[in-house]
Design a protein around this motif. Structure first.
Motif, mmCIF file in Angstrom:
data_model
loop_
_atom_site.group_PDB
_atom_site.id
_atom_site.type_symbol
_atom_site.label_atom_id
_atom_site.label_comp_id
_atom_site.label_asym_id
_atom_site.label_seq_id
_atom_site.Cartn_x
_atom_site.Cartn_y
_atom_site.Cartn_z
ATOM 1 N N LYS A 166 13.175 -6.235 72.800
ATOM 2 C CA LYS A 166 11.848 -6.486 72.253
ATOM 3 C C LYS A 166 11.434 -7.940 72.475
ATOM 4 C CE LYS A 166 11.914 -2.854 68.781
ATOM 5 N NZ LYS A 166 10.837 -2.078 69.431
ATOM 6 N N ASP A 178 6.932 -3.581 63.372
ATOM 7 C CA ASP A 178 7.310 -2.729 64.490
ATOM 8 C C ASP A 178 7.711 -1.328 64.006
ATOM 9 O OD1 ASP A 178 8.138 -3.109 67.572
ATOM 10 O OD2 ASP A 178 9.556 -1.752 66.607
ATOM 11 N N ASN A 229 12.182 -13.511 73.151
ATOM 12 C CA ASN A 229 13.087 -12.445 72.722
ATOM 13 C C ASN A 229 13.697 -12.843 71.377
ATOM 14 O OD1 ASN A 229 15.205 -14.273 73.174
ATOM 15 N ND2 ASN A 229 15.662 -13.444 75.217
ATOM 16 N N LEU A 267 8.046 -8.242 64.051
ATOM 17 C CA LEU A 267 9.239 -7.400 63.954
ATOM 18 C C LEU A 267 9.148 -6.476 62.740
ATOM 19 C CD1 LEU A 267 12.150 -6.666 64.892
ATOM 20 C CD2 LEU A 267 12.964 -8.490 63.364
ATOM 21 N N LYS A 297 18.314 -2.309 71.660
ATOM 22 C CA LYS A 297 16.878 -2.143 71.425
ATOM 23 C C LYS A 297 16.269 -3.425 70.884
ATOM 24 C CE LYS A 297 15.125 1.784 70.315
ATOM 25 N NZ LYS A 297 14.716 3.039 69.627
#
Length: 452
Positions: free
Chosen positions: A207, A254, A235, A251, A203
């Motif tokens: 992202k 998120d 990435n 991040l 996962k």
């Protein structure tokens, strides 16, 4: 008749109590008299040695050393003068006592000694490369836990005494690897470990976030990138190698990175969060400060900045190095560092021999393997040609003194079973010197390799 027997019984009990009391006193004197002799007007101490037999502390004071010979280890090894309390000698002075209850004070022939894991020659080489510029460096064997190198600038020659103590620069009397500092982007290793633990590698690698040079977070605050033109869409591997602040801010925001889980992972790594009581890593009695930060709101600037390595986040170079061991070993468990390899008594007999110890699991073996490959890829793409070793590595730039100065940090490990070194280098006020953290790391690895 009964009265006589009762008297005899009482006398017997009194004699037995007296004998027992004397036995306790003898044991107490045997065990504690060496400690009390430390404070006597005349006392004799043993030496501290490096791994190759170099004297790092002269208990008798009878050896002559060239000026500055011990300057690279002065604030780590210390002395018995009482000016420095968090040093190897200060914390272990009882082990150097050349006194035994049976034989009394042994002035010249006592063999009490501490044998350390340090490589004095390599330590000196790294100290010299700083050229008097402030900073510190530490390295250890991530398989055994032996600290091979630990130097700090400014430092002092303990053989010269403290007559000019008031003129010593700030930081002279502390070994900086043991004390917290702003980690800069080396902190992103902790954040990525947390992300891998929370969402897994598949996962996380799926992202991507965009960087245009500046990111306005969900609170409307700016998160600047060091590249004013931005990095475009990236990435996680690209973001790590580019050390992209906007990517890491996104991040933290998120939905797959709930802050409650980030806090849990940070706590497992050893961070004191949101004002929690500090703890210490014990390195043969020396107290090494552990990491701390503030995590309150994933959309908040301070929380995002803390996960990037600024804000309230502080970590000791020792702990940064120890996290690298948990990655390099592939276990998710830190190899616990030690400075003392063995101790001999006044009679020259080994009274202690170090054993390798590990922490509890900080993260899974899957996370360790993924993180190891990410850091090795970064090393291969940017550092192996500079350092000359197959390294897993992360750099960091830390803003200090209200942003007026920048420190350069480099943490990493050598992926070589015959040369298992993890390290952390700190170069303070990097813009005031042509020296670089990469040059220091290269010198460190070459010096240790030469004695390997």
């Amino acid at each position: 008749m009964k009265s006589t027997k009762r008297s005899q019984h009482l006398i017997s009990l009194t004699i037995l109590a007296f004998i027992a009391g004397m036995a306790v006193l003898v044991v107490k004197l045997r065990n504690e008299s060496p400690k009390y002799m430390m404070y006597a007007e005349e006392h004799s101490l043993g030496n501290v040695y490096d791994r190759n037999g170099d004297i790092l502390f002269d208990g008798s004071g009878e050896n002559a050393f060239p000026d500055g010979y011990l300057t690279d280890v002065g604030n780590l090894i210390g002395d018995d003068e009482g000016q420095m309390s968090n040093t190897l000698v200060a914390k272990n002075i009882d082990l150097l006592n050349n006194y035994s209850f049976n034989d009394g004070l042994v002035e010249k022939n006592g063999e009490a000694a501490i044998y350390t894991t340090l490589d004095h020659k390599a330590n000196r080489t790294v100290y010299d490369i700083y050229g008097g510029h402030d900073g510190c460096a530490v390295a250890y064997n991530y398989k055994t836990g032996e600290i091979l190198l630990c130097t700090s600038i400014p430092n002092l020659d303990v053989t010269k005494g403290y007559d000019d103590l008031a003129s010593f620069p700030n930081g002279t009397l502390i070994s900086k690897p043991m004390f917290r500092t702003v980690p800069g982007s080396t902190q992103k290793v902790s954040t990525l470990i947390s992300a891998l633990e929370i969402m897994g590698a598949d996962k996380l690698f799926s992202k991507s976030f965009n960087c245009s040079g500046v990111y306005y977070n969900l609170s409307g605050k700016e998160i600047d990138c060091h590249n004013i033109y931005g990095h475009g869409t990236q990435n996680v591997q690209q973001a790590l190698e580019n050390s992209c602040n906007p990517w890491f801010a996104q991040l933290i925001e998120d939905s797959d990175m709930p802050l409650s889980k980030v806090k849990k992972e940070y706590t497992k790594l050893g961070y004191a969060l949101n004002g929690a009581d500090d703890t210490y890593i014990d390195i043969d009695g020396i107290e090494c400060e552990t990491a701390s930060t503030t995590l309150n709101d994933p959309t908040e600037f301070a929380t995002q900045w803390g996960c990037i390595g600024q804000g309230d986040t502080l970590v000791s170079p020792i702990q940064l190095m120890m996290w690298q061991s948990a990655i390099a070993n592939g276990t998710g468990k830190m190899t616990m560092p030690h400075l003392i390899s063995r101790v001999t008594s006044v009679k020259g007999k080994d009274s202690y021999t170090a054993e390798t110890e590990f922490s509890d699991s900080l993260f899974s073996t899957d996370t360790a393997a993924t993180m190891k490959q990410m850091l090795l890829t970064n090393g291969a793409d940017h550092y192996n040609s500079i350092l000359g070793y197959n390294v897993g590595i992360k750099s960091g730039t830390a803003q200090v003194d209200n942003g007026d100065k920048e420190n350069s940090l480099l943490v990493g490990f050598v992926d070589d079973s015959s040369f298992p070194i993890a390290f952390c280098v700190v170069l303070e006020d990097r813009n005031s010197t042509p020296l670089t953290s990469e040059q220091i790391a290269k010198t460190l690895l070459d010096a240790l390799k030469a004695d390997n």
